[in-house]
Scaffold this motif. Structure first.
Motif, PDB file in Angstrom:
ATOM      1  N   ASP A 220       5.114  10.512   4.804  1.00  0.00           N
ATOM      2  CA  ASP A 220       4.495  10.596   6.134  1.00  0.00           C
ATOM      3  C   ASP A 220       4.554   9.249   6.839  1.00  0.00           C
ATOM      4  O   ASP A 220       4.906   9.159   8.023  1.00  0.00           O
ATOM      5  N   THR A 221       4.178   8.199   6.128  1.00  0.00           N
ATOM      6  CA  THR A 221       4.161   6.865   6.731  1.00  0.00           C
ATOM      7  C   THR A 221       5.556   6.458   7.187  1.00  0.00           C
ATOM      8  O   THR A 221       5.742   5.971   8.307  1.00  0.00           O
TER       9      THR A 221
ATOM     10  N   ARG B 238       0.832  -1.210   0.000  1.00  0.00           N
ATOM     11  CA  ARG B 238       0.000   0.000   0.000  1.00  0.00           C
ATOM     12  C   ARG B 238       0.863   1.255   0.000  1.00  0.00           C
ATOM     13  O   ARG B 238       0.583   2.217  -0.721  1.00  0.00           O
ATOM     14  N   THR B 239       1.933   1.261   0.786  1.00  0.00           N
ATOM     15  CA  THR B 239       2.788   2.445   0.845  1.00  0.00           C
ATOM     16  C   THR B 239       3.479   2.687  -0.494  1.00  0.00           C
ATOM     17  O   THR B 239       3.650   3.832  -0.928  1.00  0.00           O
ATOM     18  N   ASN B 240       3.871   1.618  -1.163  1.00  0.00           N
ATOM     19  CA  ASN B 240       4.492   1.772  -2.480  1.00  0.00           C
ATOM     20  C   ASN B 240       3.518   2.360  -3.492  1.00  0.00           C
ATOM     21  O   ASN B 240       3.934   3.018  -4.462  1.00  0.00           O
TER      22      ASN B 240
ATOM     23  N   ASP C 163       1.082   4.517  -2.613  1.00  0.00           N
ATOM     24  CA  ASP C 163       0.646   5.830  -2.142  1.00  0.00           C
ATOM     25  C   ASP C 163       1.332   6.949  -2.912  1.00  0.00           C
ATOM     26  O   ASP C 163       2.365   6.744  -3.569  1.00  0.00           O
ATOM     27  N   THR C 164       0.763   8.150  -2.774  1.00  0.00           N
ATOM     28  CA  THR C 164       1.438   9.326  -3.315  1.00  0.00           C
ATOM     29  C   THR C 164       2.757   9.513  -2.569  1.00  0.00           C
ATOM     30  O   THR C 164       2.948   9.015  -1.449  1.00  0.00           O
TER      31      THR C 164
ATOM     32  N   ALA D 267      -6.613   9.579   9.119  1.00  0.00           N
ATOM     33  CA  ALA D 267      -7.534   8.666   8.436  1.00  0.00           C
ATOM     34  C   ALA D 267      -8.988   8.809   8.876  1.00  0.00           C
ATOM     35  O   ALA D 267      -9.891   8.374   8.172  1.00  0.00           O
TER      36      ALA D 267
ATOM     37  N   LYS E  63       2.322  11.066   0.931  1.00  0.00           N
ATOM     38  CA  LYS E  63       1.726  10.159   1.920  1.00  0.00           C
ATOM     39  C   LYS E  63       2.723   9.083   2.337  1.00  0.00           C
ATOM     40  O   LYS E  63       2.809   8.706   3.509  1.00  0.00           O
ATOM     41  N   ALA E  64       3.485   8.577   1.383  1.00  0.00           N
ATOM     42  CA  ALA E  64       4.501   7.567   1.696  1.00  0.00           C
ATOM     43  C   ALA E  64       5.567   8.141   2.617  1.00  0.00           C
ATOM     44  O   ALA E  64       6.043   7.470   3.544  1.00  0.00           O
TER      45      ALA E  64
ATOM     46  N   ARG F 284      -1.542   8.511  12.895  1.00  0.00           N
ATOM     47  CA  ARG F 284      -2.104   7.691  11.815  1.00  0.00           C
ATOM     48  C   ARG F 284      -3.634   7.785  11.813  1.00  0.00           C
ATOM     49  O   ARG F 284      -4.261   7.916  10.761  1.00  0.00           O
TER      50      ARG F 284
END
Length: 920
Positions: A134-135, A123-125, A127-128, A338, A131-132, A334
């Motif tokens: 941030d994660t 999912r992180t890959n 993401d924009t 969300a 956002k990535a 997190r």
């Protein structure tokens, strides 16, 4: 550039605990069976991977232990999403096979870890880039703070060394959208809703081919009367509607409510009592607004400010972020990014996260002390509660709760001073108790200390660790050059020290009070102990205010004078701030104007109104302890937990709280619906039963008569249910009571709810039946014992078909479990009202023994109503009390005749039920 991700499973054992023992899955794949004592030692020594650490600790008899909790990983990977906090619940959420035993559960946890890490990576890959970043930044910060999942999460994200370092990762407020301001809404129209169009709207909502329910249409038609224009001020159209379970009353009132809102350009407020019904309503409103975008605009869930995350509190938690707090701060970040609406109580914030991380690190960011600084807050334009307030003005349907509606009405309107003209109170049988809570007053040590804290802010050791803000900080820049306002603020701060300070409970217990409030509380406490029937009881104590101890009236007078010295400068301060709205009207920015109004409103509601109520109560003590007006009842109490005092004070309740409810909530409205499946009594006399409903809802205090509507349940109760009264179990012998619960639960093969009139009885039964139920493969859940909130326990009970649940009042009223997950209810004894001072006064006012009977019938009626939620449900209701009088039989539906049997026969009939349910 991040490195390739890889899945790195933690090299720790997995521990799953049962009642008798536990199973450990070692890193090498070997299983170990452990006794309960061995498992406790293992948990302390190995820091294992578990699911819901507090619940595992409670099951092993530990206060706490170091562990790796998979729920923290779930909250990071799937923020603002819920799963049942059990190995089986996680397996279901992750699409894994349902575990059959403890070994399967242990294996499922490790498999769930792998899937969560894989999901995070993919999912992180996708993401924009922002956002990535941030994660990865949050994960890096949490890992640096010692988060047990840090290395595994960083590996899944492809973070090496300091490549994930990002100083702004915690600044979630920078990435939240701002709310927009709109022109004031016009007043609501007065276009009526016709019963015929209500039926048409209901049919449209149900859709073609839907099951025809004539009683539902009749109910909707009757309810639509509340949506006619009012004919005289103070005379709303009030509909009292009892709709039996299965009628479909929710859609029945949503149909005319939606129509009225569309026609008149104003919201209808639907008030509930339980979180469960709020969730159910949210789902049912999909029928009215099938388009998700329309629903998001036209439906708002509204709660009090104390239920929402405060971004300023969160920012202050970030600024105090220490390594040990980093994991919790990161998980809250997190969720904040969300969440749908910032609702922390019943919204998309998982209740189990509070249990796993602690209240201070989770619910602690909500504004539970009324310290909002309104437009002075740097996050005001992104505030969740301000967004909800503005959305509610423009919505068609606002789903609220009884407490919010009543308290706001009592305080003279909602956050912006507006009051809805159309109200629906579902779960109307709770209106009396909700009004009792909303319109009562409590001069206790904790309440008074909270007012002191609101004015002064944190004191002593709390200063360095508290995020609280005193009145000086909230108002100092507004008083400006006004010497009068500055003097008033200083005067209020000095006078507030008359209220209980930190450590007050210890001082009054030891006879060393400081100040007039503590002196009064110390004498009050002494009177309670001197006159309570059982002062050595581990439970809370109470006594009358009459014939006060020597010195108590004088102490009450001194405290009343001290309260006046607090109120006077605050009145001056509020008046001075309000004058700015007029004197500087041309220069004041709208945000500053809003802030001044907010602070003045807070001073009035948080301090001046309580102080005025307390002064009235103290006047009664000064005059000799008698109640000033017969419509109230006063008493003194010492509140205790397990024999330890934690509060002391004086209480005042309306003998009939529906009087202020009718005056403040119902009379100003134009149309009100009060509805429930258990609105009327079951005395057997129709008129008496309806009069009871009118008395419990405040309808008797209105100038106009309500419309009475009754729709029977479509369920075939005589065929599908049984009520058994067991005659050969002594209710005061807990060995016999425990044996009865054990045999009945085993006979039903789970799907059983045990209800208790006292927590001590619940604990005694749990101790006796937990092991044999586990041996039979029946999970046992228990309120007050499992370190989980009631809503989570009910969710687990609903999902796990063969589980059993033990609970008290909150479970009796809040369970909605259709199907085989609930087909047996066992009540430990007749739920008579507790004979305390408040009940004694109401009993004298409302009819003596007949009042006791009415309360008890309603409780039995509500409990029985949990049993059958769908037409194909079956169930047995068992009461372990041979003293159940026949005059209470009206609690059960027509045709359901309670039968007195021995325990052996009750067990046989439960087995019979199981066979019939299995064949269905």
């Amino acid at each position: 550039m991040s490195a390739p991700s890889r899945i790195l499973l933690p090299h720790v054992p997995v521990l799953v605990a049962g009642i008798r023992g536990a199973v450990a899955l070692e890193p090498d794949g070997e299983f170990r069976r452990l006794s309960r004592s061995e498992a406790a030692r293992y948990a302390r020594n190995e820091s294992p991977l578990v699911c819901h650490g507090p619940a595992v600790a409670a099951r092993l008899g530990l206060d706490d232990f170091l562990r790796l909790d998979i729920l923290e990983l779930f909250a990071f990977v799937r923020p603002a999403r819920f799963c049942l906090p059990t190995p089986r619940g996680l397996a279901d959420a992750m699409g894994l096979p349902h575990p059959a035993d403890l070994e399967d559960e242990a294996e499922a946890l490790m498999n769930a870890v792998r899937r969560l890490l894989e999901e995070l990576s993919s999912r992180t890959n996708a993401d924009t880039a922002a956002k990535a970043v941030d994660t990865r930044g949050l994960a890096w910060m949490m890992a640096r703070g010692g988060w047990g999942w840090g290395n595994a999460v960083l590996a899944a994200l492809g973070v090496q060394g300091d490549s994930g370092r990002g100083g702004g990762a915690l600044r979630v407020w920078d990435r939240l959208p701002e709310w927009s301001e709109y022109a004031p809404e016009p007043p609501p129209g007065n276009i009526p809703v016709d019963p015929t169009e209500t039926r048409q709207r209901l049919a449209q909502m149900l859709g073609e081919g839907a099951e025809q329910r004539p009683t539902q249409a009749d109910y909707a038609s009757a309810v639509s009367r509340a949506f006619l224009p009012r004919e005289a001020e103070g005379q709303p159209h009030l509909v009292l509607a009892e709709a039996g379970t299965g009628t479909g009353k929710t859609l029945g009132y949503i149909a005319p409510a939606g129509l009225w809102a569309e026609k008149n350009g104003a919201p209808v407020w639907i008030s509930t009592h339980t979180r469960n019904l709020q969730r159910q309503l949210d789902g049912e409103l999909d029928r009215l607004f099938p388009n998700a975008g329309d629903k998001a605009r036209k439906v708002v869930i509204r709660k009090g400010r104390e239920n929402y995350a405060c971004l300023l509190n969160y920012e202050e938690m970030v600024s105090r972020n220490r390594n040990q707090d980093a994991p919790a701060v990161g998980l809250m970040a997190r969720w904040l990014l969300a969440t749908r609406d910032g609702d922390m109580v019943g919204g998309d914030f998982p209740g189990w996260l509070t249990e796993v991380l602690g209240r201070a690190r989770t619910l602690g960011i909500a504004d539970r002390r009324g310290e909002c600084i309104f437009s002075a807050c740097p996050h005001y334009r992104k505030c969740f509660i301000e967004r909800a307030v503005r959305r509610a003005r423009r919505a068609d349907i606002v789903v609220a709760n009884h407490a919010l509606v009543m308290i706001q009405a009592a305080l003279g309107g909602l956050d912006d001073g507006a009051q809805p003209t159309r109200l629906v109170f579902d779960e109307g049988h709770h209106v009396f108790d909700a009004a009792d809570a909303a319109f009562s007053a409590h001069l206790t040590g904790l309440e008074a200390a909270e007012v002191r804290r609101w004015i002064l802010g944190p004191e002593g050791e709390a200063v360095s660790r508290s995020r609280a803000r005193g009145l000086h900080r909230r108002a100092e820049d507004l008083v400006g050059g006004s010497e009068e306002a500055i003097a008033a603020l200083d005067g209020a701060l000095a006078a507030a020290r008359a209220l209980p300070g930190p450590g007050w409970m210890v001082r009054i217990s030891e006879g060393e009070p400081q100040g007039p409030a503590e002196a009064f509380l110390g004498l009050l406490r002494r009177q309670v102990y001197a006159r309570a029937a059982h002062p050595d009881s581990p439970y809370s104590l109470e006594t009358e205010t009459t014939a006060p101890l020597e010195g108590l009236p004088e102490a009450a007078g001194a405290l009343a004078a001290a309260l006046g010295r607090i109120a006077l400068p605050l009145q001056v301060l509020s008046k001075s701030l309000s004058a700015l709205l007029d004197d500087e009207a041309a220069e004041l920015e709208s945000a500053t104007r809003s802030r001044i109004e907010g602070i003045c409103r807070s001073i009035e509601r948080r301090v001046l109104m309580p102080l005025a109520g307390w002064k009235g109560m103290l006047d009664g003590v000064v005059q000799g302890g008698g109640v000033v007006e017969r419509q109230y009842i006063d008493w003194f109490s010492v509140d205790r937990i397990d024999g330890r005092d934690y509060d002391a004070g004086m209480h005042r309740h309306w003998i009939d709280p529906t009087r202020p409810f009718a005056k403040a909530v119902v009379e100003p409205a134009h149309g009100v619906v009060i509805t429930s499946a258990t609105l009327k009594d079951g005395s057997g006399d129709v008129e008496t039963d309806w009069r009871a409903a009118e008395r419990r809802t405040g309808a008797l205090h209105l100038d106009s008569d309500p419309l009475r509507a009754e729709v029977a349940s479509p369920f075939d109760y005589p065929t599908r249910t049984k009520v058994l009264i067991v005659t050969d179990v002594r209710k005061d012998d807990m060995d016999q009571v425990g044996a009865a619960y054990r045999e009945l639960f085993l006979a039903a093969n789970g799907g059983a709810l045990g209800l208790f009139t006292a927590i001590s009885r619940l604990k005694a039964v749990h101790k006796r039946i937990s092991a044999p139920l586990e041996d039979a493969g029946l999970p046992l859940l228990a309120q007050h014992l499992d370190n989980m909130d009631t809503s989570t326990l009910v969710d687990i009970f609903r999902a796990e078909e063969h589980s059993c649940l033990l609970g008290t009042d909150a479970v009796r009223d809040g369970v909605d479990v259709p199907g085989r997950s609930l087909h047996l209810i066992v009540f430990d004894r007749v739920p008579w009202p507790r004979p305390d001072i408040l009940h004694k006064a109401r009993r004298a006012e409302f009819g003596g023994r007949a009042y006791d009977d009415m309360i008890t019938r309603l409780r039995l009626k509500q409990a029985f109503g949990r049993l059958v939620r769908r037409a194909d449900d079956r169930g047995v209701f068992v009461l372990l009390d041979p003293m159940m009088p026949s005059r209470l039989f009206g609690a059960f539906p027509p045709g359901v005749e309670p039968v007195k049997v021995g325990l052996a026969e009750a067990v046989r009939q439960c087995r019979q039920l199981l066979a019939a349910t299995a064949d269905a």
